[in-house]
Design a protein around this motif. Structure first.
Motif, PDB file in Angstrom:
ATOM      1  N   ALA A 122       0.607  -1.338   0.297  1.00  0.00           N
ATOM      2  CA  ALA A 122       0.061  -0.066   0.029  1.00  0.00           C
ATOM      3  C   ALA A 122       0.803   1.239  -0.128  1.00  0.00           C
ATOM      4  CB  ALA A 122      -0.983   0.049   1.186  1.00  0.00           C
ATOM      5  N   SER A 126       1.888   5.768  -2.554  1.00  0.00           N
ATOM      6  CA  SER A 126       0.829   6.245  -1.901  1.00  0.00           C
ATOM      7  C   SER A 126       0.977   7.740  -1.370  1.00  0.00           C
ATOM      8  CB  SER A 126       0.558   5.618  -0.805  1.00  0.00           C
ATOM      9  OG  SER A 126       1.724   5.634  -0.022  1.00  0.00           O
ATOM     10  N   LEU A 260      -2.628   6.079   6.166  1.00  0.00           N
ATOM     11  CA  LEU A 260      -2.676   5.240   4.979  1.00  0.00           C
ATOM     12  C   LEU A 260      -3.878   4.342   5.043  1.00  0.00           C
ATOM     13  CD1 LEU A 260      -1.358   4.176   2.337  1.00  0.00           C
ATOM     14  CD2 LEU A 260       0.068   2.399   3.710  1.00  0.00           C
ATOM     15  N   ALA A 262      -5.759   1.188   3.404  1.00  0.00           N
ATOM     16  CA  ALA A 262      -5.652   0.000   2.459  1.00  0.00           C
ATOM     17  C   ALA A 262      -6.521  -1.184   2.835  1.00  0.00           C
ATOM     18  CB  ALA A 262      -4.019  -0.482   2.756  1.00  0.00           C
ATOM     19  N   ARG A 272     -13.216   6.684  -1.107  1.00  0.00           N
ATOM     20  CA  ARG A 272     -11.898   7.433  -1.280  1.00  0.00           C
ATOM     21  C   ARG A 272     -12.572   8.986  -1.509  1.00  0.00           C
ATOM     22  NH1 ARG A 272      -6.601   4.471  -3.888  1.00  0.00           N
ATOM     23  NH2 ARG A 272      -7.136   2.722  -2.955  1.00  0.00           N
ATOM     24  N   CYS A 289      -3.538   9.366   2.853  1.00  0.00           N
ATOM     25  CA  CYS A 289      -3.100   8.606   1.699  1.00  0.00           C
ATOM     26  C   CYS A 289      -3.766   7.401   1.317  1.00  0.00           C
ATOM     27  CB  CYS A 289      -1.514   8.432   1.885  1.00  0.00           C
ATOM     28  SG  CYS A 289      -0.638   9.990   2.300  1.00  0.00           S
ATOM     29  N   PHE A 290      -3.685   7.011   0.078  1.00  0.00           N
ATOM     30  CA  PHE A 290      -4.444   5.869  -0.343  1.00  0.00           C
ATOM     31  C   PHE A 290      -3.454   4.914  -1.032  1.00  0.00           C
ATOM     32  CE2 PHE A 290      -7.625   8.875   0.129  1.00  0.00           C
ATOM     33  CZ  PHE A 290      -8.841   8.323   1.108  1.00  0.00           C
ATOM     34  N   ALA A 291      -3.672   3.676  -1.063  1.00  0.00           N
ATOM     35  CA  ALA A 291      -2.770   2.620  -1.860  1.00  0.00           C
ATOM     36  C   ALA A 291      -3.261   2.699  -3.314  1.00  0.00           C
ATOM     37  CB  ALA A 291      -3.118   1.337  -1.281  1.00  0.00           C
ATOM     38  N   ARG A 292      -2.597   2.290  -4.259  1.00  0.00           N
ATOM     39  CA  ARG A 292      -3.150   2.277  -5.506  1.00  0.00           C
ATOM     40  C   ARG A 292      -4.034   1.113  -5.432  1.00  0.00           C
ATOM     41  NH1 ARG A 292       2.615   1.302  -8.418  1.00  0.00           N
ATOM     42  NH2 ARG A 292       1.521  -0.226  -9.554  1.00  0.00           N
ATOM     43  N   SER A 296      -4.225  -2.152  -3.271  1.00  0.00           N
ATOM     44  CA  SER A 296      -5.101  -2.110  -2.164  1.00  0.00           C
ATOM     45  C   SER A 296      -5.614  -3.414  -1.606  1.00  0.00           C
ATOM     46  CB  SER A 296      -6.167  -0.922  -2.132  1.00  0.00           C
ATOM     47  OG  SER A 296      -6.722  -0.576  -1.004  1.00  0.00           O
TER      48      SER A 296
END
Length: 321
Positions: A122, A126, A260, A262, A272, A289-292, A296
């Protein structure tokens, strides 16, 4: 090119990945396990059997995409969390094949936990400032936890005391007649209505409860008091408000200024958007922040990256001898 093979066999996904020793993602292959229509999940024995069938193809996929690559280490998730008493049978499928592959190739084997792999994957792209502590919300069908991630390791500081976020989504979705896992289908319903905040959030410090939200949704469905679209919107609104409250409480407790998100639930585009917009308006004092999306949900990329880092660490220690 020298590379590390990573394997992850979670409750609902079989995954393999290949990364270079330097940490470049070379290939990733994953397959969702099959759940019969109307069922809300799988027994561990059913999931383990599917992993055994799926793994050879997942490994073949990543190796076929990287011709000329030499596997110099193998890593696998062997338990759900980084704790000695953490155990789940499904991880034995990946661990056994990974250990066998490492032995046949005469290369090192590195065991990690599913949660560590999830967070490591994650982090990629990010926006998390590495080298500084951060909060991680691991949000899936089997986990809803608030984690403090530091150089020394991962510490659980909160989460759900009953139902997990993914369980809530899947149980409500299956009750509506949606396929399992129900996230994508429920989200398509949710975007058609505006939520009214009709499900109360149950928070105490950095812990929450979610079972009440399921009871509310089931009542509305049984009584025919609300459309499926409105119920779906209320579920996502409840999740958004719950997560923001958890993040705010955890930031105040730890002093972290970045979080983060995830896990399969966190890969929802709707969620999101809701979290980002409301966090900005509420000025919660913590950068989200977000995972791709592809990193995720469950995957083996993080497992492979951790294996590569362990291999690099061994190399540096040997050079210092």
């Amino acid at each position: 090119m020298r590379a590390v093979l990573g394997i992850d066999t979670s409750c609902y996904t079989t995954s393999a990945a290949l990364v270079s020793v330097e940490g470049e993602i070379l290939a990733s292959s994953r397959r969702l396990l099959t759940v019969q229509e109307g069922e809300r999940g799988l027994m561990q024995s059913q999931a383990l059997f599917q992993h055994v069938k799926n793994l050879p193809l997942m490994i073949e996929n990543v190796l076929s995409e990287t011709a000329g690559t030499t596997v110099c280490a193998v890593s696998a998730s062997v338990r759900p969390r980084p704790a000695e008493d953490s155990y789940m049978p499904v991880f034995r499928a990946g661990e056994s094949q990974a250990r066998a592959a490492a032995a046949l190739l005469c290369v090192p084997f590195y065991p990690v936990s599913h949660q560590e792999g999830h967070i490591r994957a994650a982090v990629v792209d990010s926006g998390i400032a590495e080298g500084r502590p951060f909060l991680a919300l691991h949000l899936s069908g089997g986990t809803t936890e608030v984690l403090l991630c530091e150089e020394a390791g991962i510490t659980r500081i909160g989460g759900s005391l009953d139902l997990h976020a993914g369980q809530l989504v899947d149980r409500v979705g299956v009750r509506m007649g949606l396929p399992f896992p129900s996230g994508p289908s429920l989200e398509r319903l949710a975007v058609r209505e505006k939520p009214q905040g009709r499900i109360g959030v149950a928070i105490k410090g950095t812990n929450c409860n979610m079972a009440g939200a399921e009871n509310k949704a089931v009542h509305w469905l049984e009584q025919g008091e609300m459309s499926r679209e409105q119920i779906a919107a209320e579920i996502y609104d409840f999740l958004c408000r719950t997560f923001l409250r958890l993040i705010k409480a955890a930031c105040e407790e730890t002093g972290c200024g970045q979080a983060l998100l995830a896990g399969g639930v966190a890969s929802s585009a709707l969620l999101r958007e809701m979290l980002t917009g409301r966090a900005r308006r509420q000025k919660i004092g913590c950068r989200l922040c977000f995972a791709r999306p592809e990193l995720s949900a469950d995957n083996a990329v993080g497992v492979a990256l951790l294996g590569a880092e362990a291999l690099q660490g061994e190399g540096k220690r040997n050079e210092g001898v």
